[in-house]
Design a protein around this motif. Structure first.
Motif, PDB file in Angstrom:
ATOM      1  N   GLN A 217       0.830  -1.204   0.000  1.00 35.52           N
ATOM      2  CA  GLN A 217       0.000   0.000   0.000  1.00 35.52           C
ATOM      3  C   GLN A 217       0.863   1.251   0.000  1.00 35.52           C
ATOM      4  N   VAL A 218       1.998   1.180   0.736  1.00 32.13           N
ATOM      5  CA  VAL A 218       2.935   2.304   0.727  1.00 32.13           C
ATOM      6  C   VAL A 218       3.448   2.509  -0.703  1.00 32.13           C
ATOM      7  N   ILE A 219       3.756   1.381  -1.375  1.00 35.65           N
ATOM      8  CA  ILE A 219       4.258   1.454  -2.751  1.00 35.65           C
ATOM      9  C   ILE A 219       3.234   2.166  -3.644  1.00 35.65           C
ATOM     10  N   THR A 220       1.965   1.798  -3.486  1.00 37.96           N
ATOM     11  CA  THR A 220       0.914   2.413  -4.299  1.00 37.96           C
ATOM     12  C   THR A 220       0.855   3.911  -4.048  1.00 37.96           C
ATOM     13  N   LEU A 221       0.958   4.302  -2.766  1.00 39.09           N
ATOM     14  CA  LEU A 221       0.916   5.728  -2.425  1.00 39.09           C
ATOM     15  C   LEU A 221       2.053   6.485  -3.097  1.00 39.09           C
ATOM     16  N   VAL A 222       3.262   5.898  -3.050  1.00 43.80           N
ATOM     17  CA  VAL A 222       4.431   6.544  -3.656  1.00 43.80           C
ATOM     18  C   VAL A 222       4.204   6.705  -5.152  1.00 43.80           C
ATOM     19  N   LYS A 223       3.686   5.624  -5.757  1.00 46.76           N
ATOM     20  CA  LYS A 223       3.486   5.619  -7.201  1.00 46.76           C
ATOM     21  C   LYS A 223       2.504   6.738  -7.585  1.00 46.76           C
ATOM     22  N   GLU A 224       1.405   6.828  -6.816  1.00 51.60           N
ATOM     23  CA  GLU A 224       0.393   7.846  -7.135  1.00 51.60           C
ATOM     24  C   GLU A 224       0.957   9.250  -6.997  1.00 51.60           C
ATOM     25  N   ALA A 225       1.685   9.469  -5.882  1.00 48.52           N
ATOM     26  CA  ALA A 225       2.209  10.810  -5.630  1.00 48.52           C
ATOM     27  C   ALA A 225       3.204  11.217  -6.706  1.00 48.52           C
ATOM     28  N   GLN A 226       4.008  10.234  -7.147  1.00 51.46           N
ATOM     29  CA  GLN A 226       5.000  10.563  -8.167  1.00 51.46           C
ATOM     30  C   GLN A 226       4.352  10.921  -9.488  1.00 51.46           C
TER      31      GLN A 226
ATOM     32  N   PRO B 157       5.772   8.156   0.885  1.00 53.54           N
ATOM     33  CA  PRO B 157       4.642   8.801   0.199  1.00 53.54           C
ATOM     34  C   PRO B 157       4.605  10.311   0.437  1.00 53.54           C
ATOM     35  N   ALA B 158       4.950  10.740   1.671  1.00 52.90           N
ATOM     36  CA  ALA B 158       4.938  12.171   1.986  1.00 52.90           C
ATOM     37  C   ALA B 158       6.038  12.900   1.220  1.00 52.90           C
ATOM     38  N   LEU B 159       7.200  12.261   1.089  1.00 51.43           N
ATOM     39  CA  LEU B 159       8.309  12.867   0.331  1.00 51.43           C
ATOM     40  C   LEU B 159       7.892  13.072  -1.120  1.00 51.43           C
ATOM     41  N   ALA B 160       7.167  12.086  -1.645  1.00 50.81           N
ATOM     42  CA  ALA B 160       6.741  12.188  -3.041  1.00 50.81           C
ATOM     43  C   ALA B 160       5.649  13.246  -3.206  1.00 50.81           C
ATOM     44  N   LYS B 161       4.816  13.408  -2.187  1.00 51.15           N
ATOM     45  CA  LYS B 161       3.682  14.335  -2.267  1.00 51.15           C
ATOM     46  C   LYS B 161       4.113  15.799  -2.110  1.00 51.15           C
ATOM     47  N   ALA B 162       5.153  16.038  -1.301  1.00 47.70           N
ATOM     48  CA  ALA B 162       5.577  17.411  -1.017  1.00 47.70           C
ATOM     49  C   ALA B 162       6.086  18.113  -2.271  1.00 47.70           C
TER      50      ALA B 162
ATOM     51  N   ALA C   7      21.310   9.109   5.752  1.00 48.35           N
ATOM     52  CA  ALA C   7      21.484   7.920   6.574  1.00 48.35           C
ATOM     53  C   ALA C   7      20.212   7.081   6.582  1.00 48.35           C
ATOM     54  N   GLY C   8      19.177   7.597   5.899  1.00 46.31           N
ATOM     55  CA  GLY C   8      17.874   6.913   5.917  1.00 46.31           C
ATOM     56  C   GLY C   8      17.844   5.687   5.027  1.00 46.31           C
ATOM     57  N   THR C   9      16.637   5.246   4.731  1.00 41.17           N
ATOM     58  CA  THR C   9      16.502   4.021   3.950  1.00 41.17           C
ATOM     59  C   THR C   9      16.600   4.344   2.466  1.00 41.17           C
ATOM     60  N   ASP C  10      16.932   3.325   1.689  1.00 48.73           N
ATOM     61  CA  ASP C  10      17.055   3.507   0.242  1.00 48.73           C
ATOM     62  C   ASP C  10      15.762   4.013  -0.373  1.00 48.73           C
ATOM     63  N   VAL C  11      14.644   3.559   0.189  1.00 52.60           N
ATOM     64  CA  VAL C  11      13.364   3.945  -0.402  1.00 52.60           C
ATOM     65  C   VAL C  11      13.143   5.429  -0.279  1.00 52.60           C
ATOM     66  N   ALA C  12      13.377   5.945   0.940  1.00 49.82           N
ATOM     67  CA  ALA C  12      13.185   7.378   1.153  1.00 49.82           C
ATOM     68  C   ALA C  12      14.085   8.130   0.183  1.00 49.82           C
ATOM     69  N   ILE C  13      15.325   7.659   0.029  1.00 51.93           N
ATOM     70  CA  ILE C  13      16.284   8.326  -0.842  1.00 51.93           C
ATOM     71  C   ILE C  13      15.808   8.307  -2.282  1.00 51.93           C
ATOM     72  N   GLU C  14      15.256   7.182  -2.705  1.00 48.93           N
ATOM     73  CA  GLU C  14      14.828   7.074  -4.103  1.00 48.93           C
ATOM     74  C   GLU C  14      13.572   7.897  -4.406  1.00 48.93           C
ATOM     75  N   THR C  15      12.773   8.211  -3.372  1.00 50.79           N
ATOM     76  CA  THR C  15      11.549   8.978  -3.630  1.00 50.79           C
ATOM     77  C   THR C  15      11.822  10.463  -3.577  1.00 50.79           C
ATOM     78  N   ALA C  16      12.952  10.835  -2.961  1.00 57.10           N
ATOM     79  CA  ALA C  16      13.215  12.248  -2.696  1.00 57.10           C
ATOM     80  C   ALA C  16      13.657  12.994  -3.942  1.00 57.10           C
ATOM     81  N   ASP C  17      13.522  14.336  -3.870  1.00 55.48           N
ATOM     82  CA  ASP C  17      14.022  15.195  -4.948  1.00 55.48           C
ATOM     83  C   ASP C  17      15.465  15.565  -4.662  1.00 55.48           C
ATOM     84  N   VAL C  18      15.782  15.695  -3.357  1.00 59.15           N
ATOM     85  CA  VAL C  18      17.149  16.010  -2.943  1.00 59.15           C
ATOM     86  C   VAL C  18      17.526  15.064  -1.812  1.00 59.15           C
ATOM     87  N   VAL C  19      18.775  14.584  -1.817  1.00 53.57           N
ATOM     88  CA  VAL C  19      19.247  13.707  -0.744  1.00 53.57           C
ATOM     89  C   VAL C  19      20.365  14.420   0.005  1.00 53.57           C
TER      90      VAL C  19
END
Length: 681
Positions: A268-277, A579-584, A592-604
């Motif tokens: 479900q988290v994956i779906t949220l990320v996908k939608e936000a992106q 999902p929040a990173l993708a929505k913002a 130092a966070g997880t790969d997922v957060a890094i991959e969804t972000a605009d800036v790391v």
């Protein structure tokens, strides 16, 4: 689960117009990342090959020879020039011609259309000159324009690297195998995709929980921080739920499968990320808007020029040449480099300062950010526990309490245990030897130190034993959201130790700087209200939202964007933040966070330093300033050169010859390049 990573839709946000037509060809094999790398390579190859062929074009051009006052003409040279230029026009110019088709289809002429207009006019007119229908040829102009534009696009695309691999990263969090227990109690290894609802699965200590399920047997602590943001591992017992992707602690568990495949929490988290992106539109870039107006301007100026010269009774050939000069000069070489060079410089400044920009459009919009939302655990805090207070009973000193507690805690892997042993190290207390160590599940730890029986236990266990302790002190610490453990030595209460997640020193500075910039700071955390307020007050946060579930995080961001009408940046480090990173408007991941957060972000942020959030906004503002300066330089040159090319000053004997136009043009390109280099943070 794993199949999610293979066919997620392309996130629109990285596509430039000229990429669209390449896109269609490459969708069939490999994700966006390979496609993007391929595109960058394609522009690079086209640039180098066109550049090589431009050298003989320049040498053979009559106009360049005239300018250098040399004469290298020979029979048939003009046909060689025609052949080489035709190659550059079709091979080097192809991405622009194809991009124009897309821009015109979208009724939005931009950079591609402007470039195509200039190179097509130059090519057609020059070819007419070769076969005797016109006077001068502009092949050198065509070739240099194609080279510079290819270079600009290549630089730009190289700095806008790859789209999102977030979904593949999320899928990786899920273990691919599980230990299935059959009716006879035998254990077999199966693929997670084969599990059905109601199956029983064994989860060994330290393993990832394979699917969402209910615990049937066993007791353990489960680390859900990557998924929910809860900083302390959660005690789990029979009847409670375990989330797929979380990490099991020291106990063995048997769970009954409740949800599989797309129903699991992680899916479900994956779906949220996908939608936000997908919902993020491509910010139309400044240079493209400038190009659009220049395109209309050039067409108008060219036509007016032609009409005026004809109506003044000049020959068609003269009127044509003026018109062609206007159309070619209207396409600014400098404009093609104005933005890409600033982009390249700002990307490298950012990288040197530990800011990795993954989405240019969002980064360039960072200058308008009005609110920054911070996740707490791991972002504002270090995500590790430290001792904040110690209270002792009359017969014991702080040193003794820490010394005995640390000796026992040293045997455990729990984050709280690490906090106590760290404190002993800070106080310079050597660790004593512990014998007969055992973990009392759900209660604490026990061991024999220096001949004494030592217990480090939870408040609940102390209540069970009916031991008296300082309730006022305990309640005060608890209300601040601290975790309190009790040390008992030979059945006597020796002291209480309060621990809390340590706040990063730089977080305070970051919040203060944001206040000076009139940017609002908001905390958004899955942790409990007490902890959140304790940290928030220390930092001077303007708003605090606590106990926010992951799917609510992106809703909160949306609320701030729509109801409070604020452009919002989100800073976080966990899966639950994705999902929040993708929505913002701007997603910032802590490195130092997880790969997922890094991959969804605009800036790391490589250095996990909250102050870097301030630096992003500052750099974005500086980048934008440089870009507008450059665009004014580039376009300003054109605004001045077009009337001259049209022949406004012809009556007083001044006509801008194409050769002089070329020199002015290269001058404006040099100015733009130097100005871009002056950018600093």
């Amino acid at each position: 689960m794993s199949n999610h990573s293979h066919h997620h839709p392309e996130p629109e946000k990285h596509m430039t117009t000229d990429e669209h037509q390449h896109q269609k060809a490459h969708d069939s094999h490999g994700g966006h990342h390979d496609h993007h790398t391929h595109m960058v390579e394609d522009f690079k190859k086209r640039f180098y090959i066109s550049l090589l062929i431009t050298i003989p074009i320049l040498i053979l051009s009559p106009m360049i020879q005239m300018f250098l006052s040399v004469d290298w003409r020979f029979n048939g040279d003009i046909y060689i020039l025609f052949a080489l230029s035709t190659f550059v026009f079709f091979y080097g110019g192809w991405p622009f011609l194809a991009g124009t088709k897309d821009e015109l289809k979208d009724k939005a002429p931009g950079m591609m259309t402007l470039i195509s207009l200039a190179i097509t006019v130059a090519y057609v007119y020059s070819t007419a000159a070769v076969f005797g229908f016109a006077e001068n040829d502009f092949y050198w102009e065509l070739a240099t324009l194609v080279d510079i534009m290819l270079l600009g696009h290549w630089i730009e695309m190289r700095s806008v690297m790859g789209a999102s691999k977030a979904l593949e990263e999320l899928a990786k969090l899920m273990p691919s195998e599980a230990h299935l227990i059959d009716d006879g109690g035998n254990i077999t290894e199966v693929d997670v995709t084969e599990l059905k609802q109601g199956d029983h699965v064994l989860v060994k200590p330290g393993e990832k929980v394979p699917v969402d399920g209910q615990i049937l047997e066993g007791k353990s602590t489960i680390d859900e921080s990557m998924l929910t943001g809860e900083s302390v591992p959660v005690e789990k017992d029979v009847g409670l739920e375990a989330i797929g992707g979380s990490i099991n602690g020291e106990g063995s568990l048997v769970i009954s499968v409740m949800k599989t495949g797309s129903e699991t929490y992680l899916s479900q988290v994956i779906t949220l990320v996908k939608e936000a992106q997908e919902s993020k539109s491509r910010a139309q870039d400044l240079a493209n808007r400038a190009a659009k107006w220049l395109f209309y301007g050039a067409l108008a100026a060219g036509l007016i020029t032609f009409i005026i010269w004809i109506s003044l009774g000049y020959p068609v050939s003269f009127a044509m040449e003026r018109m062609v000069t206007v159309l070619i000069i209207a396409c600014p070489h400098a404009l093609g480099l104005a933005a890409p060079l600033v982009v390249a410089v700002s990307t490298s400044i950012a990288a040197k300062n530990g800011l990795l920009i993954r989405n240019r459009a969002a980064f360039e919009g960072a200058r308008n950010i009005e609110a920054v939302v911070f996740d707490k655990t791991g972002t504002l805090t270090k995500g590790e526990f430290g001792v904040t207070n110690i209270a002792t009973s009359e017969d014991f000193s702080e040193e003794e309490v820490i010394s005995y507690a640390a000796a026992v805690e040293a045997q455990s892997q729990h984050p709280l245990a690490k906090g106590v042993t760290m404190k002993a190290k800070e106080m310079g207390i050597p660790l004593q030897r512990t014998e007969n160590f055992q973990s009392l599940t759900g209660k604490g730890l026990e061991g024999t130190v220096d001949g004494k029986q030592v217990l480090v236990v939870s408040p609940g266990y102390v209540k069970e034993l009916n031991l008296k302790y300082d309730n006022v002190q305990f309640d005060k610490w608890s209300s601040e959201g601290k975790t309190v453990v009790f040390t008992l030595i030979d059945k006597k209460l020796a002291g209480m130790i309060a621990l809390a997640d340590i706040v990063r020193e730089t977080a305070v500075d970051a919040i203060n700087e944001l206040k000076e910039m009139n940017v609002k700071s908001i905390m958004l955390t899955g942790d409990n209200v007490k902890v959140a307020h304790y940290v928030g007050v220390q930092l001077g946060m303007e708003e605090i939202f606590a106990e926010v579930l992951p799917h609510e995080k992106s809703e909160k961001i949306e609320h701030i964007q729509k109801v409070d009408r604020l452009r919002t940046a989100m800073t976080g480090d966990g899966v639950n933040d994705a999902p929040a990173l993708a929505k913002a408007d701007l997603g910032i991941a802590i490195g130092a966070g997880t790969d997922v957060a890094i991959e969804t972000a605009d800036v790391v942020l490589v250095k996990s330093n909250p102050l870097d959030v301030v630096n992003i906004i500052k750099l974005s503002k500086a980048t934008y300033r440089k870009m507008t300066q450059n665009l004014w330089w580039a376009a300003g040159y054109n605004i001045a050169a077009i009337p001259l090319a049209a022949g406004v000053l012809y009556p007083i004997g001044i006509v801008l010859s194409p050769a002089v136009g070329a020199i002015l043009m290269s001058l404006s390109t040099v100015i733009v390049a130097i100005n871009a280099k002056l950018l600093k943070l």
